[in-house]
Design an enzyme around this catalytic site. Structure first.
Site, PDB file in Angstrom:
ATOM      1  CB  SER A 193      89.042   2.369  -7.434  1.00 49.08           C
ATOM      2  OG  SER A 193      90.304   2.145  -6.842  1.00 49.08           O
ATOM      3  CE1 TYR A 222      88.491  -2.239  -9.452  1.00 53.99           C
ATOM      4  CE2 TYR A 222      90.446  -1.047  -8.755  1.00 53.99           C
ATOM      5  CZ  TYR A 222      89.149  -1.484  -8.516  1.00 53.99           C
ATOM      6  OH  TYR A 222      88.539  -1.158  -7.330  1.00 53.99           O
ATOM      7  CB  ALA A 260      87.043  -0.478 -15.791  1.00 54.48           C
TER       8      ALA A 260
END
Ligand SMILES: NC(=O)c1ccc[n+]([C@@H]2O[C@H](COP(=O)([O-])OP(=O)(O)OC[C@H]3O[C@@H](n4cnc5c(N)ncnc54)[C@H](O)[C@@H]3O)[C@@H](O)[C@H]2O)c1
Length: 251
Positions: free
Chosen positions: A143, A157, A160
């Site tokens: 992402s 997030y 990770a």
């Protein structure tokens, strides 16, 4: 969408194939002639898509955070008898938008488990199968949140996803000797049905205004990159983070 005749009868496994980017990837690889393993915790979702697609689509329910479930899934892929050429780690996400100071340990652990530990588990299981392929590929979906910091993303997030980028470099380094490539794609906010339902037109306009190419992503922006990375033309591309985020990563 470009066509890749070499994908005919290759075996492609995709986690998170019941929805969003993973679903569009599953449908697109199927259209290219591949055998597609739709891996997801949502059994009804993958069965419905597989029925729509046809006999080269194989739905296998898995919880990628559970090592036994991952192990059983790879045994099921082996039993299907088509080998494994491409493994795409697409499932991911987070539940709560919290800053570091307020992050509870449960949310941290759950987010790291789904977005990083699960990718490790699946890659580790995929490696011996991919070694038997003549064109082994690992494609990990990260992402923009793992590439840069912005206020509307989760630190767990983002951490990770950044971890997946580095894990992918290790995979590229270790697996190059077997002709296996490992790369990531890093999406921006993508107008999947789930995201479209969450965002107001004002949200969408605001995000778009921060993107050099002036819009949010659509699933095909990422899937066309996956198809390229899986193709024979990308055989010498490895360890790369492909920013399918309209240039937003630069800002
Ligand atoms: N949609 C976006 O705006 C966006 C932006 C940047 C990155 N991404 C990344 O792209 C990937 C796909 O995102 P999306 O929004 O298309 O996904 P989504 O939320 O629409 O779908 C995720 C799928 O993963 C499955 N899943 C969840 N937990 C699972 C588990 N434990 N085991 C197996 N399957 C599980 C879900 O059932 C679902 O089908 C994710 O890795 C996400 O982090 C998405």
């Amino acid at each position: 969408m470009a066509t890749y005749p070499e994908m005919k009868n290759r075996a492609v496994a995709i986690t998170g194939a019941a929805a969003g980017i993973g679903e569009v990837a599953a449908r697109s690889f199927y259209q290219q002639g591949a055998h597609v393993y739709l891996l997801d915790i949502d059994q009804a979702g993958i069965e419905k898509i597989a029925t729509e697609l046809g006999e080269r689509a194989h739905p296998i329910q898995v919880d990628i955070t559970n090592p036994e479930s991952v192990s059983e899934t790879f045994k099921a892929i082996d039993r299907a008898g088509n080998g494994l050429d491409v493994f795409i780690n697409c499932a991911g996400g987070y539940q709560k938008l919290l800053n570091v100071e307020n992050m509870d340990l449960e949310e941290w652990d759950k987010t790291i488990s789904l977005n990083l530990r699960a990718v490790f588990l699946c890659c580790q299981a995929a490696i011996p199968r991919l070694k038997k392929s003549k064109a082994g590929r690992i494609i990990n979906v990260t992402s923009i949140s793992g590439r840069t910091v912005h206020a509307t993303s989760s630190p767990a997030y983002g951490s990770a996803k950044a971890g997946v980028t580095q894990l992918t470099r290790f995979l590229a380094y270790e697996l190059g000797q077997y002709g296996i490539t490992a790369n990531t794609i890093a999406p921006l906010t993508t107008l999947t049905p789930r995201v479209a339902a969450l965002r107001t037109p004002e949200d969408v306009a605001k995000i778009a205004s921060q993107v050099p190419l002036g819009r949010l992503a659509v699933e095909d922006d990422h899937v066309s990159a996956m198809l390229y990375l899986a193709s024979d033309g990308a055989a010498f591309v490895t360890g790369v983070a492909l920013d399918t985020n309209g240039g937003r990563v630069m800002l």
